[in-house]
Design an enzyme around this catalytic site. Structure first.
Site, mmCIF file in Angstrom:
data_model
loop_
_atom_site.group_PDB
_atom_site.id
_atom_site.type_symbol
_atom_site.label_atom_id
_atom_site.label_comp_id
_atom_site.label_asym_id
_atom_site.label_seq_id
_atom_site.Cartn_x
_atom_site.Cartn_y
_atom_site.Cartn_z
ATOM 1 N N ALA A 121 8.826 -3.819 -21.503
ATOM 2 C CA ALA A 121 7.382 -3.620 -21.648
ATOM 3 C C ALA A 121 6.770 -4.783 -22.447
ATOM 4 C CB ALA A 121 7.112 -2.285 -22.339
ATOM 5 N N PRO A 122 5.515 -5.144 -22.123
ATOM 6 C CA PRO A 122 4.623 -4.507 -21.146
ATOM 7 C C PRO A 122 4.799 -4.959 -19.705
ATOM 8 C CG PRO A 122 3.451 -6.235 -22.296
ATOM 9 C CD PRO A 122 4.802 -6.163 -22.938
ATOM 10 N N GLY A 123 5.623 -5.992 -19.446
ATOM 11 C CA GLY A 123 5.902 -6.344 -18.065
ATOM 12 C C GLY A 123 5.758 -7.809 -17.705
ATOM 13 N N GLU A 143 12.609 0.183 -20.471
ATOM 14 C CA GLU A 143 11.880 0.234 -21.735
ATOM 15 C C GLU A 143 12.213 1.539 -22.428
ATOM 16 O OE1 GLU A 143 9.948 -0.153 -25.027
ATOM 17 O OE2 GLU A 143 10.077 -1.841 -23.607
ATOM 18 N N CYS A 241 10.378 -13.493 -30.559
ATOM 19 C CA CYS A 241 9.146 -14.186 -30.944
ATOM 20 C C CYS A 241 9.087 -14.274 -32.469
ATOM 21 C CB CYS A 241 7.913 -13.509 -30.362
ATOM 22 S SG CYS A 241 7.716 -11.767 -30.801
#
Length: 487
Positions: A121-123, A143, A241
């Site tokens: 997610a989110p894709g 997810e 990240c």
């Protein structure tokens, strides 16, 4: 100026040395925006991504500049607002942070691959993988959080993906079911989010060294589960990240120590990324592990136009088996299949110009009255939390079949018997998105075939499908989903 935690700043000062001033100055600059063209809808046999972007600019007024490390990715201006354009609803592109696009580039899925996106997610990465598979192969998008799994499923639908299954499971529930099953795996692991401080200043307020340590432990557990699902010879991309070495080089180092059948693969062509400087104090750069960690990649916002990101390409030693042994497992049976599918077959003959939906009847699955087309290579999934078992075709109602919005988004205009092409930024397409009825007499052409008087019409923004309308005479009854309608 974003308030950055002192402990974070102190660590980054030690990591970056004389580059620290440039790094801190990057927080005073506006962040960049990116979108990725959807190859399932925009790709032409002779069109380069740049040519497609030029067409998109002419049709939308956007100003697009190439992102160097992704062939379908482009920067856009904040004033372009692509999320408010009909092409966004049609799945012509996906709005995605530019650095994050590098992950699938490194994974390099090709048509026919079996691919797992474990934390999907989110894709963004799932839909990027799907565009590279071009409808061939099998994509499992997982997810663990139910609400986010639903959002993932919605984005899979919007982008017109046909060969993806969405699950809502913990990695340890998946790994026993898919031993050495996948050619490629993407693990975009939950992390402390340090690379997103400029994009999301609230993430800085939630940061702590303890949170970093907790994330690193969780990432190791996720990677361990993923390792058993990768084929010998397969490729797994681990990404975060964050800038934290504990979550990046540290997690990869400990993974390699636990899994000697893996190595960091050297990947060329990404000279702009920061590499060759493993930031983990416990590793001698002259050792084999030190040299492997030097092959991993970092994106720093003071060096490239993107937010902070880390990536490692992990290859499983060994040779992939010549033939897959997992296809053709028992499927979820459709009782009285021919009888139940009669109404769907009638719909296809009456409303579709191409009948490829009838070619693979053993791939149909019925959940209640909801009909799905599952990927041909989909194995047995019973007992797993399956959010989306494939392409949702529609609803089998009494003596009739009603097509789904997902089916509309998976079709090209030429695949429907009746299609209505509306100009992408003018009144009629906006009225359609608001759920209004359309009168053929008030539209300027665009109906194929001209003179069609009855049936399901595929409504399109330009050449991109948006949804269904039911044509009776001169009136299009709107079937755009109520939950998606523009205000």
């Amino acid at each position: 100026m974003i308030h950055l935690p002192e402990a974070f700043c102190e660590r980054m000062r030690g990591l970056l040395g004389d580059q620290y001033g440039e790094f801190i100055a990057s927080y005073d600059r506006d962040r960049v925006q990116g979108l990725r063209l959807n190859g399932l809808k925009t790709a032409g046999p002779e069109s380069s991504p740049r040519e497609l972007a030029r067409n998109m600019e002419r049709e939308t007024g956007f100003e697009l500049q190439p992102i160097p490390w992704v062939r379908d990715g482009f920067y856009y201006r904040e004033e372009d607002r692509p999320g408010k354009h009909p092409y966004h609803e049609a799945g012509a592109y996906y709005i995605q942070e530019p650095s994050a696009m590098a992950v699938v580039e490194l994974a390099d899925p090709i048509p026919g691959d079996r691919v797992l996106d474990l934390c999907a997610a989110p894709g963004g990465k799932t839909t990027h993988i799907a565009s590279r598979l071009k409808g061939k192969g099998f994509l499992l998008s997982n997810e663990i959080h139910p609400a986010r799994a639903k959002i993932l499923s919605q984005n899979v639908e919007r982008m017109g993906v046909q060969n993806a299954v969405v699950t809502n499971e913990a990695p340890e529930r998946l790994s026993p079911r898919f031993p050495e099953f996948f050619d490629k795996i993407v693990v975009d692991a939950p992390c402390s989010g340090e690379g997103m401080f400029r994009k999301d200043p609230q993430a800085a307020d939630q940061w702590s060294p303890d949170h970093v340590a907790m994330c690193a432990a969780r990432q190791g557990d996720i990677l361990d589960q993923a390792a058993g699902m990768l084929k010998p010879g397969g490729r797994m991309v681990y990404s975060t990240c964050t800038f934290a070495p504990e979550e990046n080089e540290g997690t990869v180092l400990h993974f390699l120590e636990r899994h000697p059948d893996f190595e960091v693969e050297a990947v060329n062509g990404y000279e702009g990324f920061d590499c060759g400087k493993p930031r983990w104090a416990g590793v001698d750069p002259e050792t084999d592990l030190g040299r492997q960690l030097a092959r991993t990649f970092r994106i720093f916002p003071h060096r490239l136009e993107g937010e902070g990101h880390y990536m490692a390409v992990l290859k499983k030693r060994g040779e992939a088996p010549e033939a897959a042994t997992f296809w053709g497992g028992p499927r979820m049976a459709v009782r009285k299949q021919k009888e139940l599918l009669k109404d769907f077959a009638d719909f296809c003959r009456e409303n579709l110009a191409e009948a490829e939906w009838l070619a693979d009847q053993d791939s149909y699955v019925l959940f209640g009255d909801q009909l799905y087309l599952t990927p041909r290579e989909m194995p047995e999934m019973a007992g797993l939390k399956v959010v989306r078992p494939g392409l949702h075709l529609g609803t089998l109602k009494k003596n009739r079949f009603e097509p789904s919005h997902a089916l509309a988004l998976a079709l090209r205009p030429d695949q429907a018997r009746i299609s209505l092409r509306l100009k992408p930024q003018e009144g009629p397409v906006l009225r359609y998105l608001k759920g209004e009825t359309l009168d053929l007499n008030s539209l300027e052409g665009g109906l194929t075939p001209a003179g069609a008087g009855k049936g399901w019409a595929l409504v399109c923004a330009g050449e991109y499908s948006l949804g269904w309308a039911k044509l009776t005479g001169q009136i299009f009854k709107n079937h755009y989903p109520k939950g998606l309608r523009w205000m």
